[in-house]
Design a protein around this motif. Sequence first.
Motif, PDB file in Angstrom:
ATOM      1  N   ALA A 106      44.947  24.096  33.718  1.00 48.60           N
ATOM      2  CA  ALA A 106      45.817  25.594  33.902  1.00 48.60           C
ATOM      3  C   ALA A 106      44.876  26.788  33.848  1.00 48.60           C
ATOM      4  CB  ALA A 106      47.070  25.392  33.227  1.00 48.60           C
ATOM      5  N   GLU A 107      44.195  26.753  32.635  1.00 47.38           N
ATOM      6  CA  GLU A 107      43.344  27.897  32.342  1.00 47.38           C
ATOM      7  C   GLU A 107      42.426  28.425  33.489  1.00 47.38           C
ATOM      8  OE1 GLU A 107      45.595  29.147  29.354  1.00 47.38           O
ATOM      9  OE2 GLU A 107      43.996  30.431  30.133  1.00 47.38           O
ATOM     10  N   SER A 108      41.861  27.138  33.982  1.00 52.83           N
ATOM     11  CA  SER A 108      40.836  27.220  35.224  1.00 52.83           C
ATOM     12  C   SER A 108      41.265  27.726  36.472  1.00 52.83           C
ATOM     13  CB  SER A 108      39.982  26.098  35.364  1.00 52.83           C
ATOM     14  OG  SER A 108      40.831  25.146  35.844  1.00 52.83           O
ATOM     15  N   GLU A 109      42.652  27.505  36.595  1.00 50.13           N
ATOM     16  CA  GLU A 109      43.183  27.970  37.792  1.00 50.13           C
ATOM     17  C   GLU A 109      43.285  29.505  37.804  1.00 50.13           C
ATOM     18  OE1 GLU A 109      47.011  25.968  38.406  1.00 50.13           O
ATOM     19  OE2 GLU A 109      46.226  24.019  37.980  1.00 50.13           O
ATOM     20  N   ARG A 110      43.251  30.163  36.963  1.00 49.58           N
ATOM     21  CA  ARG A 110      43.414  31.409  36.694  1.00 49.58           C
ATOM     22  C   ARG A 110      41.874  32.290  36.684  1.00 49.58           C
ATOM     23  NH1 ARG A 110      46.598  30.305  32.259  1.00 49.58           N
ATOM     24  NH2 ARG A 110      48.727  29.703  33.048  1.00 49.58           N
ATOM     25  N   THR A 111      41.051  31.182  37.044  1.00 47.29           N
ATOM     26  CA  THR A 111      39.676  31.821  37.424  1.00 47.29           C
ATOM     27  C   THR A 111      39.328  31.562  38.735  1.00 47.29           C
ATOM     28  OG1 THR A 111      39.233  31.709  34.953  1.00 47.29           O
ATOM     29  CG2 THR A 111      37.251  31.737  36.497  1.00 47.29           C
TER      30      THR A 111
ATOM     31  N   CYS B 148      46.110  45.227  35.214  1.00 48.38           N
ATOM     32  CA  CYS B 148      46.531  44.484  34.101  1.00 48.38           C
ATOM     33  C   CYS B 148      45.356  43.594  33.657  1.00 48.38           C
ATOM     34  CB  CYS B 148      47.862  43.721  34.489  1.00 48.38           C
ATOM     35  SG  CYS B 148      49.112  44.885  34.761  1.00 48.38           S
ATOM     36  N   HIS B 149      44.797  42.933  34.637  1.00 47.54           N
ATOM     37  CA  HIS B 149      43.806  42.019  34.427  1.00 47.54           C
ATOM     38  C   HIS B 149      42.422  42.602  34.222  1.00 47.54           C
ATOM     39  CE1 HIS B 149      46.371  38.500  35.543  1.00 47.54           C
ATOM     40  NE2 HIS B 149      47.009  39.340  36.308  1.00 47.54           N
ATOM     41  N   THR B 150      42.333  42.647  32.882  1.00 49.29           N
ATOM     42  CA  THR B 150      40.973  43.348  32.409  1.00 49.29           C
ATOM     43  C   THR B 150      39.561  42.694  33.097  1.00 49.29           C
ATOM     44  OG1 THR B 150      40.691  42.291  30.355  1.00 49.29           O
ATOM     45  CG2 THR B 150      41.856  44.246  30.611  1.00 49.29           C
ATOM     46  N   ARG B 151      39.577  41.559  33.523  1.00 53.09           N
ATOM     47  CA  ARG B 151      38.348  40.942  33.910  1.00 53.09           C
ATOM     48  C   ARG B 151      38.491  40.775  35.349  1.00 53.09           C
ATOM     49  NH1 ARG B 151      36.156  37.256  28.672  1.00 53.09           N
ATOM     50  NH2 ARG B 151      36.030  39.289  27.504  1.00 53.09           N
ATOM     51  N   ALA B 152      39.525  41.201  35.981  1.00 50.44           N
ATOM     52  CA  ALA B 152      39.655  40.836  37.473  1.00 50.44           C
ATOM     53  C   ALA B 152      38.199  41.087  38.523  1.00 50.44           C
ATOM     54  CB  ALA B 152      40.601  41.804  38.006  1.00 50.44           C
ATOM     55  N   GLU B 153      37.477  41.834  38.146  1.00 49.13           N
ATOM     56  CA  GLU B 153      36.108  42.044  38.641  1.00 49.13           C
ATOM     57  C   GLU B 153      35.564  40.849  38.754  1.00 49.13           C
ATOM     58  OE1 GLU B 153      35.198  44.534  40.797  1.00 49.13           O
ATOM     59  OE2 GLU B 153      36.820  45.787  40.604  1.00 49.13           O
ATOM     60  N   GLN B 154      35.720  40.041  37.761  1.00 50.10           N
ATOM     61  CA  GLN B 154      34.714  38.956  37.495  1.00 50.10           C
ATOM     62  C   GLN B 154      35.489  37.730  38.021  1.00 50.10           C
ATOM     63  OE1 GLN B 154      35.313  41.074  34.337  1.00 50.10           O
ATOM     64  NE2 GLN B 154      33.526  42.173  35.198  1.00 50.10           N
TER      65      GLN B 154
ATOM     66  N   ASN C 124      38.362  36.808  36.813  1.00 51.19           N
ATOM     67  CA  ASN C 124      38.892  35.914  35.615  1.00 51.19           C
ATOM     68  C   ASN C 124      40.349  36.586  35.516  1.00 51.19           C
ATOM     69  OD1 ASN C 124      39.927  35.050  33.177  1.00 51.19           O
ATOM     70  ND2 ASN C 124      37.825  35.089  31.988  1.00 51.19           N
ATOM     71  N   PHE C 125      41.300  35.940  35.863  1.00 55.02           N
ATOM     72  CA  PHE C 125      42.631  36.367  35.728  1.00 55.02           C
ATOM     73  C   PHE C 125      43.344  35.672  34.432  1.00 55.02           C
ATOM     74  CE2 PHE C 125      41.097  37.073  39.923  1.00 55.02           C
ATOM     75  CZ  PHE C 125      41.735  38.335  40.002  1.00 55.02           C
ATOM     76  N   ASN C 126      42.699  34.945  33.728  1.00 56.94           N
ATOM     77  CA  ASN C 126      43.137  34.355  32.526  1.00 56.94           C
ATOM     78  C   ASN C 126      44.232  35.267  31.659  1.00 56.94           C
ATOM     79  OD1 ASN C 126      43.166  33.553  29.623  1.00 56.94           O
ATOM     80  ND2 ASN C 126      42.026  31.871  30.395  1.00 56.94           N
ATOM     81  N   GLU C 127      45.351  34.616  31.247  1.00 58.15           N
ATOM     82  CA  GLU C 127      46.388  35.340  30.634  1.00 58.15           C
ATOM     83  C   GLU C 127      45.708  35.952  29.169  1.00 58.15           C
ATOM     84  OE1 GLU C 127      48.912  32.130  28.265  1.00 58.15           O
ATOM     85  OE2 GLU C 127      49.202  32.391  30.502  1.00 58.15           O
ATOM     86  N   HIS C 128      44.588  35.359  28.742  1.00 62.13           N
ATOM     87  CA  HIS C 128      44.246  35.984  27.493  1.00 62.13           C
ATOM     88  C   HIS C 128      43.588  37.462  27.648  1.00 62.13           C
ATOM     89  CE1 HIS C 128      45.076  32.412  25.424  1.00 62.13           C
ATOM     90  NE2 HIS C 128      44.342  31.559  26.228  1.00 62.13           N
ATOM     91  N   PHE C 129      43.341  37.873  28.936  1.00 59.60           N
ATOM     92  CA  PHE C 129      42.650  39.059  29.331  1.00 59.60           C
ATOM     93  C   PHE C 129      43.436  39.988  29.884  1.00 59.60           C
ATOM     94  CE2 PHE C 129      39.316  35.803  29.032  1.00 59.60           C
ATOM     95  CZ  PHE C 129      38.540  36.240  27.711  1.00 59.60           C
TER      96      PHE C 129
END
Length: 157
Positions: free
Chosen positions: A23-28, A139-145, A147-152
């Motif tokens: 599930a976490e990898s789906e957000r990346t 909102c997604h602080t690592r979107a440029e990379q 990474n859309f993980n909810e932890h970021f």
Amino acid sequence: MPRPVHVCAVALVAALTASIAAAESERTFSQVNVLPRYRQECATCHLAYPPGMLPAASWQRILDNLQHHFGTDASLDADSVRQISTWLAANSAADAAAHAAPPEDRITRSHWFRQEHAEVPAAVWKRPMIKSASNCAACHTRAEQGNFNEHFIRIPQ
């Protein structure tokens, strides 16, 4: 010899851990080897959305209509369109069932996007620092990379 209850508990924990990791990898989304021309042309106006966010057919329709790109003329030369099209097709969402073409080929109207953001009230999208659901990096602080993980996530006030 391990007791059957312990073996079942260990198996259950392993299965849950694998499920959470999936599930976490789906957000990346992979942003490795991003085509420089894609980043150069597309990221000047908005996030260079990861190709895995849409199926190849959606990307093709978007590129075929750049003169009316969501209300803006984003026309490119034929060589740029060809390079970007080839790269997007090769890196687009592979699972057609999970990433069916959304209405108007908008990422924000896709089933998976709406499901992931179901708990976000409509008023949040209108905040001055966000402006719209398509502004992922607000909102997604690592979107440029990719990474859309909810932890970021940091939702601006």
